[in-house]
Scaffold this active site. Structure first.
Site, PDB file in Angstrom:
ATOM      1  N   TRP A 142       0.809  -1.224   0.000  1.00 50.53           N
ATOM      2  CA  TRP A 142       0.000   0.000   0.000  1.00 50.53           C
ATOM      3  C   TRP A 142       0.840   1.271   0.000  1.00 50.53           C
ATOM      4  O   TRP A 142       1.833   1.367   0.715  1.00 50.53           O
ATOM      5  CB  TRP A 142      -0.860  -0.006   1.249  1.00 50.53           C
ATOM      6  CG  TRP A 142      -1.540   1.290   1.555  1.00 50.53           C
ATOM      7  CD1 TRP A 142      -1.015   2.334   2.267  1.00 50.53           C
ATOM      8  CD2 TRP A 142      -2.840   1.707   1.138  1.00 50.53           C
ATOM      9  NE1 TRP A 142      -1.924   3.366   2.329  1.00 50.53           N
ATOM     10  CE2 TRP A 142      -3.050   3.006   1.645  1.00 50.53           C
ATOM     11  CE3 TRP A 142      -3.856   1.097   0.391  1.00 50.53           C
ATOM     12  CZ2 TRP A 142      -4.241   3.713   1.430  1.00 50.53           C
ATOM     13  CZ3 TRP A 142      -5.040   1.803   0.184  1.00 50.53           C
ATOM     14  CH2 TRP A 142      -5.220   3.096   0.696  1.00 50.53           C
ATOM     15  N   ASN A 148       0.058   5.646   0.215  1.00 52.16           N
ATOM     16  CA  ASN A 148      -0.819   6.822   0.083  1.00 52.16           C
ATOM     17  C   ASN A 148       0.016   8.090   0.000  1.00 52.16           C
ATOM     18  O   ASN A 148       0.948   8.127  -0.822  1.00 52.16           O
ATOM     19  CB  ASN A 148      -1.998   6.842   1.060  1.00 52.16           C
ATOM     20  CG  ASN A 148      -1.732   6.831   2.542  1.00 52.16           C
ATOM     21  OD1 ASN A 148      -1.376   5.824   3.102  1.00 52.16           O
ATOM     22  ND2 ASN A 148      -1.932   7.946   3.206  1.00 52.16           N
ATOM     23  N   ASP A 149      -0.244   9.117   0.763  1.00 54.17           N
ATOM     24  CA  ASP A 149       0.330  10.450   0.522  1.00 54.17           C
ATOM     25  C   ASP A 149       1.822  10.485   0.192  1.00 54.17           C
ATOM     26  O   ASP A 149       2.614   9.789   0.829  1.00 54.17           O
ATOM     27  CB  ASP A 149       0.238  11.327   1.780  1.00 54.17           C
ATOM     28  CG  ASP A 149      -1.083  11.255   2.473  1.00 54.17           C
ATOM     29  OD1 ASP A 149      -2.024  10.679   1.922  1.00 54.17           O
ATOM     30  OD2 ASP A 149      -1.168  11.782   3.587  1.00 54.17           O
ATOM     31  N   GLN A 178       3.583   7.449   2.386  1.00 56.72           N
ATOM     32  CA  GLN A 178       2.874   6.628   3.362  1.00 56.72           C
ATOM     33  C   GLN A 178       2.817   5.214   2.800  1.00 56.72           C
ATOM     34  O   GLN A 178       2.394   4.999   1.649  1.00 56.72           O
ATOM     35  CB  GLN A 178       1.465   7.189   3.586  1.00 56.72           C
ATOM     36  CG  GLN A 178       1.470   8.511   4.318  1.00 56.72           C
ATOM     37  CD  GLN A 178       1.801   8.330   5.791  1.00 56.72           C
ATOM     38  OE1 GLN A 178       0.945   7.980   6.577  1.00 56.72           O
ATOM     39  NE2 GLN A 178       3.055   8.559   6.163  1.00 56.72           N
ATOM     40  N   TRP A 193      -4.494  -0.229   3.786  1.00 58.61           N
ATOM     41  CA  TRP A 193      -3.775   0.606   4.755  1.00 58.61           C
ATOM     42  C   TRP A 193      -3.465  -0.193   6.025  1.00 58.61           C
ATOM     43  O   TRP A 193      -4.274  -0.996   6.485  1.00 58.61           O
ATOM     44  CB  TRP A 193      -4.672   1.806   5.078  1.00 58.61           C
ATOM     45  CG  TRP A 193      -4.000   2.903   5.830  1.00 58.61           C
ATOM     46  CD1 TRP A 193      -3.379   3.985   5.281  1.00 58.61           C
ATOM     47  CD2 TRP A 193      -3.895   3.038   7.248  1.00 58.61           C
ATOM     48  NE1 TRP A 193      -2.878   4.780   6.288  1.00 58.61           N
ATOM     49  CE2 TRP A 193      -3.179   4.226   7.500  1.00 58.61           C
ATOM     50  CE3 TRP A 193      -4.304   2.272   8.336  1.00 58.61           C
ATOM     51  CZ2 TRP A 193      -2.883   4.668   8.781  1.00 58.61           C
ATOM     52  CZ3 TRP A 193      -4.010   2.702   9.618  1.00 58.61           C
ATOM     53  CH2 TRP A 193      -3.313   3.892   9.826  1.00 58.61           C
ATOM     54  N   SER A 202       2.001  11.264   7.762  1.00 58.45           N
ATOM     55  CA  SER A 202       2.613  12.151   6.772  1.00 58.45           C
ATOM     56  C   SER A 202       3.459  13.259   7.367  1.00 58.45           C
ATOM     57  O   SER A 202       3.238  13.697   8.502  1.00 58.45           O
ATOM     58  CB  SER A 202       1.525  12.774   5.900  1.00 58.45           C
ATOM     59  OG  SER A 202       1.106  11.816   4.975  1.00 58.45           O
ATOM     60  N   ARG A 215      -1.804  16.718  12.793  1.00 59.58           N
ATOM     61  CA  ARG A 215      -0.896  15.922  11.948  1.00 59.58           C
ATOM     62  C   ARG A 215      -0.431  16.652  10.690  1.00 59.58           C
ATOM     63  O   ARG A 215      -0.866  17.730  10.371  1.00 59.58           O
ATOM     64  CB  ARG A 215      -1.576  14.614  11.557  1.00 59.58           C
ATOM     65  CG  ARG A 215      -2.872  14.762  10.769  1.00 59.58           C
ATOM     66  CD  ARG A 215      -3.398  13.377  10.404  1.00 59.58           C
ATOM     67  NE  ARG A 215      -4.665  13.409   9.726  1.00 59.58           N
ATOM     68  CZ  ARG A 215      -5.846  13.387  10.345  1.00 59.58           C
ATOM     69  NH1 ARG A 215      -5.911  13.365  11.668  1.00 59.58           N
ATOM     70  NH2 ARG A 215      -6.964  13.404   9.641  1.00 59.58           N
ATOM     71  N   ASP A 216       0.469  15.957   9.985  1.00 61.54           N
ATOM     72  CA  ASP A 216       0.958  16.319   8.653  1.00 61.54           C
ATOM     73  C   ASP A 216       1.767  17.622   8.660  1.00 61.54           C
ATOM     74  O   ASP A 216       1.445  18.576   7.938  1.00 61.54           O
ATOM     75  CB  ASP A 216      -0.210  16.416   7.646  1.00 61.54           C
ATOM     76  CG  ASP A 216      -1.084  15.182   7.643  1.00 61.54           C
ATOM     77  OD1 ASP A 216      -0.630  14.135   8.125  1.00 61.54           O
ATOM     78  OD2 ASP A 216      -2.234  15.264   7.172  1.00 61.54           O
ATOM     79  N   TRP A 274      -9.699   8.369  -0.707  1.00 64.51           N
ATOM     80  CA  TRP A 274      -9.997   7.498   0.441  1.00 64.51           C
ATOM     81  C   TRP A 274     -11.362   6.843   0.324  1.00 64.51           C
ATOM     82  O   TRP A 274     -11.548   5.698   0.732  1.00 64.51           O
ATOM     83  CB  TRP A 274      -9.967   8.303   1.744  1.00 64.51           C
ATOM     84  CG  TRP A 274      -8.596   8.592   2.238  1.00 64.51           C
ATOM     85  CD1 TRP A 274      -8.002   9.823   2.329  1.00 64.51           C
ATOM     86  CD2 TRP A 274      -7.628   7.655   2.727  1.00 64.51           C
ATOM     87  NE1 TRP A 274      -6.730   9.699   2.826  1.00 64.51           N
ATOM     88  CE2 TRP A 274      -6.474   8.383   3.093  1.00 64.51           C
ATOM     89  CE3 TRP A 274      -7.618   6.268   2.887  1.00 64.51           C
ATOM     90  CZ2 TRP A 274      -5.335   7.773   3.603  1.00 64.51           C
ATOM     91  CZ3 TRP A 274      -6.477   5.665   3.398  1.00 64.51           C
ATOM     92  CH2 TRP A 274      -5.357   6.410   3.759  1.00 64.51           C
TER      93      TRP A 274
HETATM   94  C1  FRU Z   1      -4.065  11.919   4.276  1.00 64.31           C
HETATM   95  C2  FRU Z   1      -3.787  11.219   5.586  1.00 64.31           C
HETATM   96  C3  FRU Z   1      -2.958  12.093   6.491  1.00 64.31           C
HETATM   97  C4  FRU Z   1      -2.277  11.114   7.372  1.00 64.31           C
HETATM   98  C5  FRU Z   1      -2.060   9.945   6.454  1.00 64.31           C
HETATM   99  C6  FRU Z   1      -2.169   8.604   7.139  1.00 64.31           C
HETATM  100  O1  FRU Z   1      -4.339  11.067   3.222  1.00 64.31           O
HETATM  101  O2  FRU Z   1      -5.008  10.866   6.209  1.00 64.31           O
HETATM  102  O3  FRU Z   1      -3.689  13.090   7.155  1.00 64.31           O
HETATM  103  O4  FRU Z   1      -1.078  11.632   7.884  1.00 64.31           O
HETATM  104  O5  FRU Z   1      -3.020  10.040   5.438  1.00 64.31           O
HETATM  105  O6  FRU Z   1      -1.747   7.585   6.296  1.00 64.31           O
END
Ligand code: FRU
Length: 493
Positions: free
Chosen positions: A35, A37-38, A54, A62, A99, A166-167, A304
């Site tokens: 998997w 993601n970001d 990610q 996930w 992230s 976060r992030d 998502w």
């Molecule tokens: C965005 C998110 C972020 C988080 C990450 C988790 O797609 O939800 O806010 O840090 O993915 O994988």
């Protein structure tokens, strides 16, 4: 190196060999296995562009987050690097390493990420707490700081969420570091907290740089903040704003504000909010500055709320083609990195092809494929709609239709062969400028990235049509004329 990280590195190295290249995109980043993601930590480090993401290697769904890692010199040919971060500390033992971003400092690469810790509440329930942590490395190996987490929820003002925090977007200005972090207020509305530091380890809360005031979704994930063409850009990825016309859609959005930033007062004055990409699969974009000054953006091609990866795939999730950003007529313009042109092969072009309803679906010799860069100029004013069909045969098709009178451009993948796809079309306004609509399509097997009118609008969507279905057809209602120029993209040629 921790056992958890070592296990991930061994696993990905073994498994990557078992994923045939023909089942992957040719020139878009995917995880070696599992998997993705970001995009995370997209940054220039010692003359190369590093991209983290990610990552959960063990499944196509996930799981506790790791940071995958790759690098490139030209944004098209990527080199896979070993997994950079794994959830191996008490402070990221919950949902893992979320992230974050990166910055080069004194010859090292500093990563700032959200460490998600799991705590047990008095009533026995589990809760995840999000804080920010630092890891410092040499481009391959990263060591988490002994003083982690360096920014905690306790540093936020009263009434700020400690769960959604976060992030972090980290950047350096002169000798000061800043970090802009997504958060929520007590009413559940998105806000962005700004912190500063002298050394990237000891941080001070400055202020809430911006608040959603319940206007645009409930949390503004993955902020990015940078200057572009004399203005300041704030990029956010809000979850679940209410749809507004064709500008904002339900679900995951990625929005940019073009504004001005007072670096002394730390004040951002924003202008209008614009959608960055109107497609069905585009989220959490991040940017970096190239050595020659260009601002380059990359994003996750997925959403998502509409997860489409077929069950038999070994990888899930890919990145967009990196895009060069600029501001044009007060709006964000994005075009594929110019380096892509070095990988163009087999040019096929037609000028002023006439087309009318009675012609049905027209094919042109040499215009077919699933990995290409194709530009179509739709000309004339005597047609109602003009349609380009991709990944097409008698059974499958993905249609890109321009309704000239309404000025609406639509991607429709209802017949692309994805039975579980409940969101199969999306539309945007597009101007028929100076007598033509200019459409550039970058396709890499499963992704369709559309840039309309020289990149003034973009629309990115996934399709999982079988890869050997590769016809391209054109049809219209009324009478139209069009020109087309197509190149195959060949990465190893
Ligand atoms: C965005 C998110 C972020 C988080 C990450 C988790 O797609 O939800 O806010 O840090 O993915 O994988």
């Amino acid at each position: 190196m921790s056992e958890v990280l070592q296990k991930a590195r061994l696993y990905e190295a073994e498994q990557e060999k078992l994923v045939p290249q023909k089942t992957r995109p040719e020139f878009h980043v995917t995880a070696p296995v599992g998997w993705l993601n970001d995009p995370n930590g997209f940054s220039l480090y010692q003359g190369e562009y590093h991209l983290f993401y990610q990552y959960y290697p063990y499944d196509i769904h996930w799981g506790p987050m790791h940071w995958g890692h790759c690098k490139t010199k030209d944004f098209v040919r990527w080199e896979q690097l070993p997994c950079a971060l794994a959830p191996d500390m008490p402070y990221d033992n919950g949902e893992g390493c979320f992230s974050g971003t990166a910055v080069e400092h004194e010859g090292k690469q500093i990563l700032m990420y959200t460490s998600v810790r799991s705590i047990i509440l008095e009533d026995g329930r589990k809760k995840n707490v999000q804080n920010q942590s630092i890891a410092v490395g040499d481009g391959i190996n990263y060591e988490k700081a002994s003083c982690n987490p360096v920014i905690t929820g306790e540093m936020l003002p009263e009434g700020s969420s400690r769960v959604d925090f976060r992030d972090p977007k980290i950047w350096k200005e002169k000798n000061r570091f800043f970090s802009l972090i997504a958060n929520r207020d007590e009413e559940g509305s998105g806000q962005l907290a700004l912190f500063s530091s002298e050394d990237a380890l000891n941080w001070k809360y400055e202020k809430m740089l911006m608040r959603s005031l319940n206007q645009l979704g409930n949390i503004w994930e993955c902020p990015d903040f940078f200057s572009l063409d004399g203005k300041q850009m704030l990029i956010i990825s809000p979850i679940f704003p209410n749809a507004k016309g064709l500008e904002i859609h339900n679900g995951n959005n990625s929005i940019c504000f073009i504004g001005d930033y007072d670096r002394e007062k730390l004040e951002f004055v924003k202008d209008q909010a614009y959608q960055i990409d109107y497609g069905m699969d585009f989220y959490a974009p991040q940017t970096t500055q190239a050595e020659d000054g260009r601002r380059i953006m990359i994003a996750w091609v997925q959403s998502w709320t509409n997860y489409l990866t077929p069950d038999d795939m070994k990888w899930a999730g890919m990145m967009t083609i990196p895009r060069e950003l600029s501001i044009c007529n007060g709006r964000l313009r994005q075009v594929p990195v110019r380096e892509l042109e070095h990988y163009r092969k087999n040019r096929t072009a037609y000028q002023n092809v006439r087309l009318e309803t009675a012609d049905g679906e027209k094919k042109l010799d040499g215009i077919s494929g699933r990995c290409f860069d194709m530009t179509v100029d739709i000309l004339g004013a005597d047609y109602e709609t003009f349609t380009i069909l991709l990944a097409c045969d008698e059974e499958y098709r993905t249609s890109l239709t321009y309704d000239r009178k309404k000025g609406i451009f639509t991607t429709d993948r209802s017949y692309s062969g994805m039975g579980k796809d409940l969101l199969s079309s999306r539309s945007m306004y597009a101007d028929h400028e100076k007598g033509k609509l200019n459409v550039r399509i970058i396709m890499d097997k499963f992704s369709v990235e559309i840039f309309v009118n020289d990149g003034m609008q973009a629309m990115t969507s996934l399709i999982y049509t079988p890869v050997d279905i590769d016809q391209i057809r054109f049809c219209c209602e009324g009478k139209a004329e069009f020109s087309v120029e197509k190149y195959d993209i060949v990465r190893n040629g």
